[in-house]
Design a protein around this motif. Structure first.
Motif, PDB file in Angstrom:
ATOM      1  N   PHE A  99       5.493   6.774 -11.649  1.00  0.00           N
ATOM      2  CA  PHE A  99       6.894   6.725 -11.230  1.00  0.00           C
ATOM      3  C   PHE A  99       7.073   7.131  -9.775  1.00  0.00           C
ATOM      4  N   GLN A 100       6.374   8.186  -9.340  1.00  0.00           N
ATOM      5  CA  GLN A 100       6.527   8.670  -7.968  1.00  0.00           C
ATOM      6  C   GLN A 100       6.047   7.639  -6.950  1.00  0.00           C
ATOM      7  N   THR A 101       4.956   6.963  -7.240  1.00  0.00           N
ATOM      8  CA  THR A 101       4.442   5.942  -6.330  1.00  0.00           C
ATOM      9  C   THR A 101       5.417   4.780  -6.223  1.00  0.00           C
ATOM     10  N   ILE A 102       5.917   4.314  -7.363  1.00  0.00           N
ATOM     11  CA  ILE A 102       6.893   3.221  -7.372  1.00  0.00           C
ATOM     12  C   ILE A 102       8.159   3.652  -6.626  1.00  0.00           C
ATOM     13  N   SER A 103       8.598   4.892  -6.839  1.00  0.00           N
ATOM     14  CA  SER A 103       9.788   5.400  -6.153  1.00  0.00           C
ATOM     15  C   SER A 103       9.582   5.438  -4.648  1.00  0.00           C
ATOM     16  N   MET A 104       8.420   5.878  -4.202  1.00  0.00           N
ATOM     17  CA  MET A 104       8.134   5.945  -2.767  1.00  0.00           C
ATOM     18  C   MET A 104       8.106   4.540  -2.160  1.00  0.00           C
ATOM     19  N   ILE A 105       7.497   3.602  -2.856  1.00  0.00           N
ATOM     20  CA  ILE A 105       7.475   2.220  -2.376  1.00  0.00           C
ATOM     21  C   ILE A 105       8.894   1.675  -2.305  1.00  0.00           C
ATOM     22  N   SER A 106       9.715   1.989  -3.309  1.00  0.00           N
ATOM     23  CA  SER A 106      11.102   1.534  -3.318  1.00  0.00           C
ATOM     24  C   SER A 106      11.885   2.106  -2.146  1.00  0.00           C
ATOM     25  N   VAL A 107      11.709   3.391  -1.867  1.00  0.00           N
ATOM     26  CA  VAL A 107      12.420   4.031  -0.750  1.00  0.00           C
ATOM     27  C   VAL A 107      12.008   3.389   0.574  1.00  0.00           C
ATOM     28  N   LEU A 108      10.726   3.127   0.739  1.00  0.00           N
ATOM     29  CA  LEU A 108      10.269   2.457   1.962  1.00  0.00           C
ATOM     30  C   LEU A 108      10.854   1.053   2.062  1.00  0.00           C
ATOM     31  N   ALA A 109      10.947   0.357   0.935  1.00  0.00           N
ATOM     32  CA  ALA A 109      11.561  -0.981   0.917  1.00  0.00           C
ATOM     33  C   ALA A 109      13.038  -0.882   1.262  1.00  0.00           C
ATOM     34  N   TYR A 110      13.721   0.158   0.763  1.00  0.00           N
ATOM     35  CA  TYR A 110      15.145   0.348   1.078  1.00  0.00           C
ATOM     36  C   TYR A 110      15.345   0.481   2.586  1.00  0.00           C
ATOM     37  N   PHE A 111      14.599   1.424   3.172  1.00  0.00           N
ATOM     38  CA  PHE A 111      14.747   1.661   4.602  1.00  0.00           C
ATOM     39  C   PHE A 111      14.386   0.413   5.401  1.00  0.00           C
TER      40      PHE A 111
END
Length: 155
Positions: free
Chosen positions: A86-98
């Motif tokens: 979950f943490q890895t997917i969340s970090m990738i998502s946050v980078l995609a957001y920015f």
């Protein structure tokens, strides 16, 4: 008779109840909290990109569009939860957001990448900071109200 009765740690019970109520309020108002971000992000994009000549309503439209696409990215990214934790997917998502925010700002405002990177990141960081403060206050007040309604603050 009292010695046979186990002692209950009130703080542990209160913390567990707070956690349960926090989760309940978070899920009950999750959609409203997502949409709360749009006017906050619009204020900061309006302040940081005011020389572009767009009014606040146009910033609302831009940030609504970006938020909708980001929610779509979020849905798709969490579909791949089986690939990583979950943490890895969340970090990738946050980078995609920015990254997507900056791409949209670049496309919309037609500025240099250096300006977009600086103003855009500062705008987003301040937006998220203000958002988290307001979000925390709303959740805290709502949970406190529910706990008071249950009589947990009565002595």
């Amino acid at each position: 008779l009292d010695a046979a009765r186990p002692e209950v740690d009130n703080s542990k019970v209160t913390n567990e109840l707070f956690s349960q109520l926090f989760t309940e309020v978070f899920y009950d108002y999750f959609n409203a909290m997502i949409w709360l971000f749009i006017p906050i992000a619009s204020v900061f994009s309006f302040l940081f990109f005011n020389k572009a000549g767009y009014n606040y309503a146009e910033h609302l439209v831009l940030n609504t569009f970006i938020t909708c696409i980001i929610n779509l990215i979020n849905i798709v990214s969490y579909g791949f939860i089986w690939l990583a934790d979950f943490q890895t997917i969340s970090m990738i998502s946050v980078l995609a957001y920015f990254g997507y925010y900056l791409f949209c700002f670049k496309s919309f405002f037609r500025l240099k990448w250096s300006e977009i990177a600086l103003k855009g990141l500062i705008s987003l960081i301040l937006s998220y900071l203000v958002y988290m403060i307001i979000f925390s206050l709303i959740i805290g007040i709502t949970v406190g109200y529910k706990m008071a309604k249950m009589g947990l603050f009565d002595k």
